[in-house]
Every structure is written in C-alpha cells, then in structure tokens.
Design a protein around this motif. Structure first.
Motif, mmCIF file in Angstrom:
data_model
loop_
_atom_site.group_PDB
_atom_site.id
_atom_site.type_symbol
_atom_site.label_atom_id
_atom_site.label_comp_id
_atom_site.label_asym_id
_atom_site.label_seq_id
_atom_site.Cartn_x
_atom_site.Cartn_y
_atom_site.Cartn_z
ATOM 1 N N LEU A 198 5.848 -2.987 11.674
ATOM 2 C CA LEU A 198 6.152 -2.340 10.396
ATOM 3 C C LEU A 198 4.838 -2.119 9.657
ATOM 4 C CD1 LEU A 198 9.267 -4.447 9.343
ATOM 5 C CD2 LEU A 198 9.102 -2.504 10.920
ATOM 6 N N ILE A 199 4.429 -0.858 9.584
ATOM 7 C CA ILE A 199 3.099 -0.494 9.102
ATOM 8 C C ILE A 199 3.150 -0.080 7.633
ATOM 9 C CG2 ILE A 199 1.150 1.076 9.416
ATOM 10 C CD1 ILE A 199 2.120 1.440 12.323
ATOM 11 N N PRO A 200 2.497 -0.828 6.754
ATOM 12 C CA PRO A 200 2.418 -0.418 5.353
ATOM 13 C C PRO A 200 1.428 0.725 5.192
ATOM 14 C CG PRO A 200 1.128 -2.398 5.688
ATOM 15 C CD PRO A 200 1.793 -2.100 7.000
ATOM 16 N N THR A 201 1.647 1.546 4.194
ATOM 17 C CA THR A 201 0.736 2.658 3.913
ATOM 18 C C THR A 201 0.334 2.611 2.436
ATOM 19 O OG1 THR A 201 2.627 4.112 3.489
ATOM 20 C CG2 THR A 201 1.700 4.147 5.712
ATOM 21 N N PRO A 202 -0.807 3.196 2.084
ATOM 22 C CA PRO A 202 -1.248 3.209 0.680
ATOM 23 C C PRO A 202 -0.220 3.878 -0.228
ATOM 24 C CG PRO A 202 -3.043 3.828 2.139
ATOM 25 C CD PRO A 202 -1.801 3.814 2.982
ATOM 26 N N LEU A 203 -0.260 3.531 -1.497
ATOM 27 C CA LEU A 203 0.682 4.085 -2.467
ATOM 28 C C LEU A 203 0.239 5.440 -3.001
ATOM 29 C CD1 LEU A 203 1.470 0.802 -4.441
ATOM 30 C CD2 LEU A 203 2.692 1.797 -2.496
ATOM 31 N N GLY A 232 -6.398 8.163 -0.783
ATOM 32 C CA GLY A 232 -7.561 7.291 -0.868
ATOM 33 C C GLY A 232 -7.859 6.645 0.465
ATOM 34 N N ASP A 233 -8.857 5.806 0.479
ATOM 35 C CA ASP A 233 -9.277 5.120 1.687
ATOM 36 C C ASP A 233 -8.319 3.974 1.992
ATOM 37 O OD1 ASP A 233 -10.533 3.790 3.729
ATOM 38 O OD2 ASP A 233 -12.479 3.634 2.736
ATOM 39 N N PRO A 234 -7.634 3.987 3.143
ATOM 40 C CA PRO A 234 -6.700 2.901 3.474
ATOM 41 C C PRO A 234 -7.347 1.525 3.486
ATOM 42 C CG PRO A 234 -6.367 4.760 4.959
ATOM 43 C CD PRO A 234 -7.612 5.050 4.171
ATOM 44 N N SER A 235 -8.641 1.469 3.778
ATOM 45 C CA SER A 235 -9.318 0.171 3.857
ATOM 46 C C SER A 235 -9.407 -0.515 2.499
ATOM 47 C CB SER A 235 -10.723 0.337 4.445
ATOM 48 O OG SER A 235 -11.558 1.084 3.588
ATOM 49 N N GLY A 251 3.900 2.658 0.822
ATOM 50 C CA GLY A 251 4.274 1.265 0.638
ATOM 51 C C GLY A 251 4.808 0.629 1.909
ATOM 52 N N LEU A 252 5.805 -0.230 1.760
ATOM 53 C CA LEU A 252 6.312 -1.000 2.877
ATOM 54 C C LEU A 252 7.503 -0.315 3.545
ATOM 55 C CD1 LEU A 252 6.260 -4.598 1.341
ATOM 56 C CD2 LEU A 252 4.455 -3.424 2.610
ATOM 57 N N PRO A 253 7.477 -0.185 4.866
ATOM 58 C CA PRO A 253 8.618 0.418 5.564
ATOM 59 C C PRO A 253 9.858 -0.458 5.453
ATOM 60 C CG PRO A 253 7.047 -0.497 7.136
ATOM 61 C CD PRO A 253 6.398 -0.565 5.791
ATOM 62 N N ALA A 254 11.011 0.183 5.424
ATOM 63 C CA ALA A 254 12.317 -0.477 5.382
ATOM 64 C C ALA A 254 12.663 -1.068 4.020
ATOM 65 C CB ALA A 254 12.443 -1.555 6.464
ATOM 66 N N VAL A 255 11.799 -0.890 3.015
ATOM 67 C CA VAL A 255 12.101 -1.318 1.648
ATOM 68 C C VAL A 255 12.345 -0.051 0.827
ATOM 69 C CG1 VAL A 255 11.287 -2.532 -0.405
ATOM 70 C CG2 VAL A 255 10.696 -3.402 1.873
ATOM 71 N N GLY A 287 0.683 -5.375 3.501
ATOM 72 C CA GLY A 287 0.293 -4.176 2.766
ATOM 73 C C GLY A 287 0.921 -4.141 1.387
ATOM 74 N N PRO A 288 0.668 -3.081 0.629
ATOM 75 C CA PRO A 288 1.123 -3.015 -0.759
ATOM 76 C C PRO A 288 2.593 -2.651 -0.905
ATOM 77 C CG PRO A 288 -0.022 -1.008 -0.190
ATOM 78 C CD PRO A 288 -0.144 -1.909 1.000
ATOM 79 N N SER A 289 3.239 -3.285 -1.861
ATOM 80 C CA SER A 289 4.600 -2.929 -2.265
ATOM 81 C C SER A 289 4.573 -2.624 -3.757
ATOM 82 C CB SER A 289 5.565 -4.087 -1.994
ATOM 83 O OG SER A 289 6.782 -3.901 -2.705
ATOM 84 N N SER A 290 4.907 -1.413 -4.132
ATOM 85 C CA SER A 290 4.893 -1.056 -5.557
ATOM 86 C C SER A 290 5.863 -1.934 -6.344
ATOM 87 C CB SER A 290 5.248 0.419 -5.737
ATOM 88 O OG SER A 290 6.546 0.685 -5.228
#
Length: 235
Positions: A8-13, A16-19, A94-98, A121-124
């Motif tokens: 489950l791969i989080p992505t930026p909100l 911008g740079d994912p790092s 954000g977070l997958p499946a949420v 990863g980030p969750s808003s």
C-alpha cells in the motif's frame, strides 16, 4: 507457489518532491515494483516518475481501480499475485484504502491469502487531527456529508449532538468546489461554542490549519477556495 504481496503505497498530498514527505525506504520499495493498481493513470505516472522511475514507464504494468470498477474486474485483480509477483496500490493522494476505492482490493487480498504491507506516508486526516487541538482519544471520520442542502444541515446537527454526547471529534471531507458552501452551513448550524478546525493543503507551502470556535469563525470569516480540505469539530 507462494503468492506475491500487495504494498500500500502512500503518495504526497500535492505537487512537489516525494522525498520531502516519504521515507527513502518507501521510495526504494516503489522503484522495485513493476505492477501497480492505481486510481488514476495520469497522476500515478507523474508520481512514479518523480519517485525515481522516470524513463521506465513503458516497463510498468498498470491496472485502474476506481469507484467505477465493476466487481468482475476487481476479481481479476486478485490473479496478479498468483505467480509470486508483488504489486503496489496507490490512491490519488495520501494513504490508499482510506476514503479510497482501493479498500476493495485490500479486502480481496485478505480473502485470498495475499499478504498486505502498508507503507509509511502522509494522511491528511491524521495530520489534521494531530494539529487541530481537538480530542485525539475519541474521533470519527464521517467521510462526505450529503450533497443536498437540507440533508447536509440535518447531518451537521446530528453530528454535533453525537460529538457532545461522546466528547468525540467529528472529521469530514468535501469536494473542493463545495468547501465554502460546507463552511457556510457549518457556521449556520453549529452552536457558537463548538470548536471547528479547517485543515487545507497540509504538507504544502500554502497550508492552512486553524481551530476557532464557531462564534470566532463567524466574526473573522474565511474563504477556503477549491483545494483539498479536512473539516473537524468538537462540541
């Protein structure tokens, strides 16, 4: 043969740079995968390119899973893991499946005995709760309120009553173009003493995170605009 795993791969909100928001170990895992289940192809490709797979898009296999995906296609996704191959699941942000249709694939993997591996990863929603100053011991995510005005107002009043009885923070999201309409309804329907937090564009340079009583919001006013936003209140 052992089945593959679902990461489950989080992505930026936001852009911008994912790092800046994802650990190096997560980006390394992402770049090791060849198969991805995504909510939207264009944004998934853009994220993967920034994450380190630029120039390798033609080597990757993509499958779309969104709110329009029929059950028959979802069942076929379960076969991705039969030959021991790993796959990654990504949502739009954000977070997958949420609050995300990817939850259906996670549920399928559990039924089929496929190992599920959530990555950091980030969750808003959690970032907003963390920064709100509202009750973090008892809270409920309510998703979207009804679109129809009267139904929405009724839901707001019911949520305030529940919040007061349980001392429970209520968390909502909204389609960006309805942010200011929802804010106006919250200010009309909630009691003056209710604490209301607005959290928009978290982790981005123009982020907004403020908690005020409803009476203070009524006095000061605010225009949120069309951007991702989380609404939280505690009666």
């Amino acid at each position: 043969m052992n089945k593959g795993r679902l990461f489950l791969i989080p992505t930026p909100l936001g852009e911008g740079d994912p790092s800046e928001v994802l650990p190096a170990s997560v980006l390394s895992r992402v770049c090791s995968l060849k198969v991805f289940v995504v909510e939207e192809l264009r944004t998934a490709r853009r994220f993967l390119s920034k994450a380190g797979l630029k120039g390798h898009m033609d080597e990757l296999e993509f499958h779309v899973l969104n709110e329009h995906t029929p059950e028959s296609e979802l069942a076929l996704l379960g076969r991705l893991f039969d030959d021991g191959q790993d796959a990654g699941l990504m949502s739009e942000a954000g977070l997958p499946a949420v609050a995300d249709p990817g939850a259906a694939l996670v549920a399928l993997c559990h039924r089929e005995g496929v190992e599920v591996v959530p990555l950091t990863g980030p969750s808003s929603l959690m970032l907003a709760l963390m920064g709100s100053g509202l009750d973090g011991q008892s809270f409920a995510f309510r998703g979207y309120l009804p679109a129809k005005t009267e139904d929405r107002k009724k839901a707001i009043r019911a949520a305030e009553k529940l919040s007061a009885s349980l001392h429970q923070t209520q968390i909502f999201i909204e389609t960006p173009y309805r942010n200011d309409t929802l804010m106006a309804d919250l200010l009309r329907e909630l009691s003056p003493s209710v604490r209301l937090c607005i959290a928009a564009d978290l982790t981005l340079e123009d982020s907004l995170l403020k908690t005020r009583t409803v009476s203070q919001w009524r006095k000061d006013g605010i225009t949120i605009g069309k951007r991702p936003c989380v609404f939280l209140f505690l009666a």
